[in-house]
Structure formats: C-alpha cells, structure tokens
Write an enzyme that holds these catalytic residues in place. Structure first.
Site: not given
Lengths: 638, 211, 247
Positions: A45-46, A268, A286, A332, A403, A427, A437
């Site tokens: 995405l970045a 996670h 998820s 988390r 994670h 990230e 996060r």
C-alpha cells in the site's frame, strides 16, 4: 547529534501543523519534475500508493518488488479493516478522539504531530479508496458500514469482508499499472534490493539482484523511497509472508539511516497456534473476530475435556475478568500478554497447550448463524481449511504470534530518514504507532504515507538537488557497492558447511521468541545477545547453500535475508535491554505494577530510541517526546 | 459465431425431429405425409433460402470450431502428466471437439443416405409414390431395415445429445446471458432438450426397423 | 509419514525439463504441502543438490503467489483452495504425488515449478483500474451503492490472481480472471465512465497474451480459491458485446 534527530515538526497548533507545513513547503514545476527520478522499493500500500501518486505528479518512477507481481505485497494479508475518523456511526468519533486513541494505544511513545496527521488524513483516504473502486461493506441503503476494532470504543473501521488489505492493495496495484500504462512508472518485479548507494552523504541509488537470473543491477535516482514492510520474520514464526525481510532497511541502517525502536514488535493475540516444529508460518485470524467471539480458558489446569463439555461456570473469560470495560476488545499487547499469562500458568489448551479458546457460541445464539456467517464467513472457512475444525460448532483455538513491527527506520515529519534523500514509508518506518499499534491502523498508515504524505514532502528535498549533477550508475561508488554485494554473496556461497539456512533461522526464532517477544528481562536479553552472536558465528561458518549466484536460487535468497535478520536480532535485544520500563508491546518483567500491568517510566524513557550503526557497534540517540496537547496517562483498559 | 450457428442448428433440429416423427404414424399416413413434407421442402423458395442458411451454419460452425480448437491447443502446448479434469468438469465439456467429429461422421453418412440420393440424384433413382412424389418414405424405410444403419443412427445420437446439452447452455453464456437463476433454468432446458433430441432421433430408426 | 514426490525439474526457461522422483520421510499430517516441500529442500541441500524452486509468499491463501498442479488438479485435490492451504492430511502414507507447474503458453516456466504470470499484470494494465488521480475524490458516502451491488462487486473483486483458472482450463483461458476484474469495476458506479473501454481493451489484451478462449467446461470455478463463479465470464461477454455496439 541533536542536528541529526531534527524531527522537523511544523509550527502552530496541532490541528494546523500539516496545513502549515504544506503552505510552506517548496514546489517544483512540472517540467522539472519530469527530470527527477525516484526509486520506490516495495509495492504494498505504501510503495504502490507512493509510486502511482508520484508518477501522477510527473516524476519518473521506478518501482521494485521481490514478488512475481506487485499485487502480492503483504498488505494483501491484512484482514480486518482500515480506520477513519468519519464519525458515520454518530457515536462521538472525531479526529481528536482517533488521534488520542492511537497515541494512547501506542502508550505515548510516538509523536503527537505525526499521529494527529494520521487521524486527520484518514477521512480523505476512505474517499480516495471508494473512488478507486474498493468494494467496502455497505448498508442496504447504500452507505458505508463500520465496525469496531480492538482497543477503541467507537465504530470507525471500514472493511471489505475479511479481505480489506487485499482490496486496498488491488486498488493501489491497479493505480500503479495505470501509471505504467502512462509510461510514468517502470516496474521491476522479482528484483530484490541488496544495498543502497550513498554518494556525498545522500542516497543516490540501489543495487538489486534479479531473482530470475541472479544478475546484479545498478539503479541511480534522485531519491530512494523504502516501503519494504515489517521485519517480524526475525522470529521465523510470524503472521508475515515468508519473503518479508529486513534487508532493505538493514542496509539503509548500515549506510547511515537511524533505526528507531527496533524492539517494538506487536504480538498479535489471535493467530492459529503452532502445531509442529516444521511449521513455517502462523496464520492470523482477523482481530475483528474479537468483536463477537469471547476468549476463555478452562479454570482447571490441564483440562482434559473437550471445550463444549466444559460448563459455563468452569470457564475463565480472563479478558472480561481483568478488563471489564474493554473485555475481549482490549488492545493487542494486553490481550496477547494476558493469553501468555494463562498459557504459562498451565491453562493453555490444544495439543501443545499453547492456545486459548475463542468462542462464538453466545454470538451465534444472540445474532443467529446467518449474521455471524455474513460477518466472518470466510474466516471460518479458512479456519476449517487449516485445522479441519468447524468453528460454528466448536470454539477456535488461538494463540499469540509475532505480527507488526512498530519499530523501523527513524523518519522525520517528512518521512525522510537520517540519510538525506532516503525515505521510509509504511511499516518499515517508525512513526505513528509508538509502542503498540491499534488494529486497523496499519493499512491506514501505509496508505497515508504513500498517497498523501510523501508526495507532499519529497519535493522539499528534491527542489534542493535540482541544480546538482545527478550521478550515473558509472559513478565509482556504484562500482564499489556492487562489488561489496558480490563479495557478500560469494562469501555465503563458499562456506559450504553442513546446516541449512532454515536451521539457523529456527534457532534465531527460538531465541527471539523466548527472550524478545511478549515479555522481556535483563538476564534473558543479555543471554539472547550472546546466543544470537553464537548463531551468527555458526551461520557464517557452517551454512550450506547449493546452487550458484548466477541463477534463480531460492536458498541463496533466504540466506541473504537471514544474514541481515541475525544482525537485526542483536539490535532488537540491545534496544529492549536499554529501555528499562514497560510500555505497549515492550514489557519488561522488572517493571510492572502489583497487578502485573505495564509500568511506564515517563520521567526517563519518554523518548524514541534511534540507533546509529558505527562499524559494527550500535550507538543510541534519543529523540525526546514532548506532549504539548495531551497529558500522557496510564493506559487503563479496566 | 459458434454459439449463433449452434443455436440456429438447435432450432433446425426441432423442426427436423417434428417432421421425422411422422415416421411413427401408421404406414400409409406416414408415407403420404412424409413424402409431401419432403416435396414441400424441395420446392418451397422460402425453404430454399433457409436450407442455404443451414448449409452455411453447418460449415461455419465447423470452421469456427476447428479454428477455436486449434487456437486453444496452441494456448496449452504442453499437457499435464496427470490431469484429473473429470473431478472438476464434465467429460463432455472437455471433449466437445471430439464429440463434434463423431457428429460430423454421422452427418456425412446421413447426407450420403438421403441428401445425395434425393437432391443430387446420386445412386439409384428414387421411386415415386402413389401421388407422384418422390418416395422418400420408401428410402427411409428401406434404409432402416438394415440393422447396421439402425445401430449407427441410434448410437450416434448419444454424442449428439451430449454435444447439444453442453452446447446449448454454453451458447447462452457465450452470448452474454448471465442471469444466475436464468442460467440454472437454461441448464435444465438444455438437458431436457438434449434428451428429447437424442432419444427422439435415436428411437425412430429403431421403431421403423421393428415395424 | 512417507511419500514419493514426482516433481518437474527444469533448470531455466529454455532448458528441457523432466520429472524426478524424490522419496521423503519424516512428514506429519499437520504439515502444509509447502512445508513438506521445504522439508524436502532442506534434505536436498544436505545432500548437495539444488533446491526445487516453487512459489509462495503469504502462506495463508490470499497473496496468490503459490500455485502447483498436484496430482492432476490445480492447487491439489480439494476445490476452492490455494496450494499453501493444502495439508499433508489430504494424502496417505506411501502416496506418490505428482507435482507440475501451471501449464499454459502464456505462463512460460521460469524454473522448476515457477511460471511467469506477468501476462495477468499486462491485462490489468489495459484498464483494470479507475482513472482517477489521488486527491480528486469526493466524500465517500456521496456515492451510494446498494448492498447487493457492493456484494456482487466484492465477489468478483476477491480474485487473488493465482492463475489456477488458466492452469486447469484445457484451453488455458484467462476468461475467469479477466471477467472478474472487468465485472468488479464495471458493476460499480465509480467504474461506469470507462466501462466500455475497459471491457474491450482488457479482453483484447487477454487474447493478445495467447490465452485460449472459454468453452465453459466449468473447471475454473471449481479450482478458484475465491469461488469466483463462471457466470462472470458470461457477464463479461455481455459487457464486451455491449461495448462493441455502443462504441
């Protein structure tokens, strides 16, 4: 030294900082943009977002990824969703609240200004993705749906089934190919960065290895952008893709970019437990499952009964017990640590007694099986594929797994590292998440860095080098770095020892998971450092890699990545050792309250640790964190 | 084009089968009606046009099938060592080309038996019936006294049925009909249609033989 | 658990390939299929042989990079699954497992079990996007999209680009892949503006890449890990026809 850590936070009140920055930043005229060449490493995405947007702005962009296609980048695997302070649910959300939640979620170990910008840009980001055709979940009336996610009490998460990351990535990837068609981007798939070329103190290019034929190639540019993701594969077993690695940021570190908070790694809470030693990966379920699923363990140790045979009063819903107001939605780090606490005390379930139950019985009774199916159908299917168990009938077994890397290359407000001309986005940088996060903030940060921030800050650097002579790949420094890379590869191939790369990776993973994961202590970290030194030593004398460098060689690729992980492991332990407090995901056993909660020490440790590489040594720099607009409070999710 | 010609051929088959079922009537009625039907076919100008469309359809259907099969072969130059395509698709759908060839074989024999004799006048002259029309009924009747022809005509209706079943429903998809429920209905219609055609055409020679 | 793998080995794209047998011991039923191959590779390294090249990345069924033809089926014996989600419990002790790369002219073998699927990227390049620049978006809820439409778009958008549809198709047709992308974008209001152009250009590129044409065997929708229905292809045909007539 202070100079090096100038975070370049703009003036003005929090709400105006980003606007003030944009007003003051310098512009480049379109004709000049065409002449400027930018390398983007990574296509998640970045990376894809940045490459596409920079190309739209008129820059000449080259985008690299190690996978066979840009569409494979690991952003694809984020399931749950993406946060935005739209307040569509009319439940009291706002930019300020989102900013505060994120800062607090990160245990006040990130910059106010960065976090505020993240929350501020979240809303236009959703607009942006909708425009690009992301099929977000909708109500019957046609408006967007939201759900809540771990660590917050409002519903601000947008999602596309359990495949939000994939849908966003496909959008970013398609924009990248839109710009390829416009001949503004060149894409190099199956190319892995192996070093960064620094000329006159500035990042000016990269050396890559073509993974198909093994050829080393040089690429020169006016600026280099790293968007290479997280490094939790240092634990070997993690939720990350097998190919995820730290090589790009590690080489950057060695070339002068500072590495910030390397030890901040998110564990996670809802992954599938490890079942065998041969396992290569821990699959994430998820976190959204925690919205409707209840987490519990039996009240009796070594409980032999099947979960459905254990009556209600013999179940310990430990998150609800310990954190009554957040319950199963606790952040988390807290949820993972609470699970570890139960498992360590002998209440774990499953074959290796390393898991806890995530139960949907009550949710199915309350909402009906159809609703649960609609919300989590594909996750339940995935669970069945992997474990063979039907989670509609029997609780899932989940377990914590390495994670997300909150740590990464140190960047200033402009996302530039301490090596001028080198940027880190997504990230792989350390910017917005602090020591922990919040769920559904990673897609957000990666996207915003790539689409909105970098394209508005990189010009501030490029405008200054317009007049400079751009070095070509014939420059002696390219020659030198390439030959270093070649030597590094040759050295690995000539060891011809007796053990496989995976053997050493398993060893490293064991040490890291034991000593540098959910809870850490001085003694353990010190012994970890010496263990890792030994593993590293053994690796460089006894590793065996077959095949040559002049061909596609997956074993060599793994070895090159592991060589860097072995060094990164040292830095992570060093960082964890240095931080004598507990904050977010970093839990030092020596620093806890009587109830076993994290004890933060703001008086001494309210800073970002930024490490400088100096001939094999790591030198610590501190960027003090000052909070002008909020008062750091003790995180309380009770 | 394959789909369009295929659909046209499907319609033709309905007419063909309706006409053939005349053969199932008692002999005298059948002979009269069948022969006059055959005469109409030969003499009506409208039918003449339709028949040319029919020939063209058959030729185009074959040509395009050949072209597409060759192109598709080229797209997959190397086969798998093991391919369990029967686990994910029907045998028919995997072998439409081969089945088509069987039908072509049938068609050649069929045309030689009837079309060549009646229209082109190749072979023995065709006799006339009581009303002076070419006695096509007699030819048919005569042909189906031969057990080998009966078996040939009956057995080769199996590939025809298979071909029609897959062909008809696929034609709809090729032409862009994508309504999900509608397609389920189309699939059922295709099956029923294919069964009627295969059984209908297959049973007539048998009955004639047994008469 | 012990099995014999019979694996396609091919040194590089121009080399001649062949099947080689490998007997592997010490597997467990909980291992994923790729972990069993990892295990074999470690063994190969120790015996001084070159490792087998095969693809994977996320190992959780979403990135689409893995893809092997296992015992006559794309992604192995189960429908709707990626190779990385296949576990050894699907095989029996003593089985011989044949592992082949995807076969299609448009997917040339690069090495061993790895093929080049960049043809898919080039199809996307021809319109598998919405032409809108970053920064030009209107407020998200200003575009209302009914749940049914959004869900249907999502069904198609779920494609992971693994190529199983091409691999299993006897014609090596990429119609399911291409149709999924066209229908995802064309069925949403955001994608309407370029709908006709997209339908024509993406299908043209699909043909240019040397994929075969769809004859509706239906194998693709069975092997598709994301259960993308074959009706998408019919819908693509409709969209293309419409686009051709409407210009």
């Amino acid at each position: 030294m202070i100079q090096k850590l100038d975070s370049k936070i703009p003036d003005g009140p929090l709400e105006n900082k980003w606007r003030n920055y944009q007003i003051k930043s310098r512009l480049i005229n379109p004709t000049n943009k065409k002449k400027l060449n930018i390398i983007v490493v990574g296509s998640g995405l970045a990376g894809a977002g940045a490459a596409a947007t920079l190309a739209e702005l008129g820059y000449d962009v080259q985008c690299f990824c190690y996978q066979d296609s840009a569409r494979r980048a690991h952003s694809v695997a984020a399931q749950g969703g993406i946060n935005a302070a739209k307040n569509y649910q009319h439940d009291g959300d706002s930019i300020w609240r989102m900013f505060y939640d994120t800062l607090k979620g990160g245990d006040f170990r990130s910059r106010e200004a960065n976090v505020y910008r993240l929350a501020e840009l979240s809303s236009p980001l959703i607009d942006h993705y909708v425009q690009q055709g992301v099929p977000f979940a909708r109500e019957y009336g046609g408006v967007l749906v939201n759900r809540s996610f771990g660590g917050v009490q409002v519903q601000r998460t947008f999602y596309a089934r359990g495949q939000t990351g994939q849908q966003l990535l496909v959008a970013a990837y398609s924009q990248l190919y839109k710009m390829k068609r416009a001949k503004k981007v060149t894409i190099f798939a199956r190319h892995e960065l192996l070093d960064i070329v620094r000329i006159d103190g500035k990042a000016k290019g990269i050396i890559t290895r073509d993974l198909v034929n093994g050829k080393l190639k040089r690429f020169a540019a006016d600026a280099v952008v790293l968007a290479t993701g997280g490094y939790s594969r240092v634990f070997r077993l993690s939720t990350l893709a097998i190919g995820c690695n730290c090589t790009a940021i590690w080489k950057a570190f060695k070339r002068g970019a500072f590495f910030a908070a390397p030890s901040f790694t998110q564990i996670h809470p809802t992954a599938l437990p490890q079942t065998s030693a041969a396992q290569s990966k821990l699959t994430l379920m998820s976190e959204s499952l925690r919205n409707d699923g209840r987490i519990w363990v039996p009240k009796r140790k070594d409980e032999p009964r099947a979960p459905n045979e254990i009556p209600e009063k013999e179940r310990d819903y430990y998150l609800e017990r310990r954190y009554p107001s957040f319950g199963n939605l606790a952040p988390r780090d807290i949820a993972s640590r609470a699970a570890k606490e139960r498992i360590d005390k002998g209440y774990g379930v499953g074959r290796l007694k390393n898991a806890v139950y995530l139960d949907f019985k009550h949710a199915i009774e309350r909402f009906g099986i159809d609703t649960i199916q609609d919300r989590y159908g594909n996750l339940f299917k995935m669970y069945k594929k992997i474990t063979g168990v039907d989670a509609y009938k029997e609780p899932m077994q989940i377990s914590p797994a390495a994670h997300f890397s909150m740590g990464g290359l140190w960047v200033d407000y402009e996302l530039m590292t301490s090596l001028p001309g080198l940027y880190a986005i997504g990230e792989c940088n350390f910017s917005d998440h602090g020591a922990n996060r919040l769920g559904a903030n990673s897609l957000l940060q990666a996207s915003i860095d790539g689409y909105f921030i970098l394209p508005n800050t990189i010009n501030n650097y490029l405008v200054n080098i317009l007049e400079e002579q751009q070095p070509t790949i014939e420059h002696p420094e390219f020659e030198k770095v390439e030959s270093e890379v070649k030597k590094h590869i040759d050295r690995l191939l000539t060891i011809n020892g007796s053990k496989t790369v995976d053997h050493f990776h398993r060893e490293l993973g064991k040490v890291m998971w034991q000593e540098c994961a959910m809870s850490r202590n001085k003694k353990g970290l010190e012994s970890a450092i010496s263990s890792i030194e030994e593993i590293r030593e053994a690796f460089w004398t006894d590793v065996k890699i077959t095949g040559s460098a002049q061909e596609m060689n997956p074993e060599l690729e793994k070895a090159l990545r592991l060589a860097d992980f072995l060094e990164l492991g040292l830095l992570m332990c060093t960082d964890a050792l240095q931080r004598e407090e507990s904050c977010g995901a970093h839990f030092r056993e020596e620093y806890q309250t009587k109830e076993g909660e994290a004890l933060r020490r703001d008086d001494t440790y309210s800073y970002v640790s930024a490490w400088e590489y100096n001939k094999g040594n790591f030198e610590l720099h501190k960027e003090a964190l000052t909070f002008e607009h909020v008062q750091p409070a003790v995180r309380n999710y009770k | 084009m394959i789909a369009l010609t295929g659909l046209f051929l499907c319609i033709f088959l309905i007419v063909h089968l309706s006409a053939n079922s005349i053969l199932l009537l008692p002999e005298e009625t059948a002979r009269r009606l069948y022969n006059s039907y055959a005469t109409t076919l030969r003499e009506s100008p409208l039918i003449k046009v339709v028949s040319y469309v029919l020939y063209l359809s058959i030729v185009l259907h074959m040509m395009y099938a050949l072209r597409i099969t060759l192109a598709n072969r080229k797209a997959k130059p190397q086969p798998y060592l093991v391919n369990k395509s029967n686990e994910n698709s029907s045998w028919t759908s995997q072998n439409m080309g081969f089945i088509g060839l069987l039908i072509l074989l049938f068609l050649i024999v069929h045309l030689a038996n009837f079309w060549a004799r009646i229209k082109l006048g190749i072979g023995d002259t065709v006799g006339l019936d009581a009303s002076g029309q070419k006695d096509v009924y007699e030819i048919t009747y005569h042909l189906f006294q031969n057990i080998y022809f009966v078996l040939f005509y009956t057995i080769l209706m199996i590939p025809l049925g298979l071909h029609l079943n897959h062909g008809l429903k696929s034609a709809f998809k090729t032409l862009g009909f994508y309504h999900r429920k509608g397609l389920r209905i189309v699939a059922k219609i295709s099956l029923v249609y294919a069964l009627i055609m295969a059984i209908g055409f297959g049973i007539i020679p048998l009955i004639v033989f047994l008469k | 658990m012990k099995v014999t793998f019979k694996i396609w080995r091919q040194a590089h794209s121009d080399a001649k390939g062949e099947f080689k047998p490998y007997e592997v011991n010490g597997l467990t039923e909980d291992m994923s299929f790729l972990e069993a191959l990892d295990h074999l590779n470690e063994h190969l390294v120790r015996s001084n042989e070159k490792v087998i090249a095969y693809e994977y990345d996320c190992r959780e069924g979403i990135c689409g990079q893995c893809g092997l033809f296992i015992n006559g089926r794309a992604h192995g014996p189960h429908p709707h699954m990626t190779t990385c989600q296949l576990h050894m419990r699907s095989f029996k002790n003593g089985d011989t497992i044949i592992v082949e790369p995807w076969r299609a002219k448009a997917f040339p073998v690069i090495k061993d079990l790895i093929v080049d699927r960049s043809a898919f990227d080039r199809i996307i390049e021809q319109g598998g996007f919405i032409s809108a620049q970053t920064g030009t978006a209107a407020e998200a809820n200003s575009i209302l999209i009914g749940k049914k439409v959004a869900d249907k778009a999502m069904d198609a958008a779920a494609c992971i680009g693994c190529g199983a549809c091409v691999a299993t198709c006897k014609n090596a047709s990429a119609a399911l892949f291409t149709s999924a992308k066209i229908n995802h974008l064309n069925s949403l209001p955001q994608g309407h503006q370029e709908a006709n152009k997209r339908a024509i250009e993406m299908t043209a590129q699909m043909e240019l890449e040397g994929f075969g044409s769809c004859t509706f065997t239906g194998a693709c929708e069975v092997e598709c890990p994301e259960r993308i229905p074959i009706t998408n292809i019919a819908e693509m045909n409709a969209r293309r026809t419409k686009a051709k007539w409407m210009g």
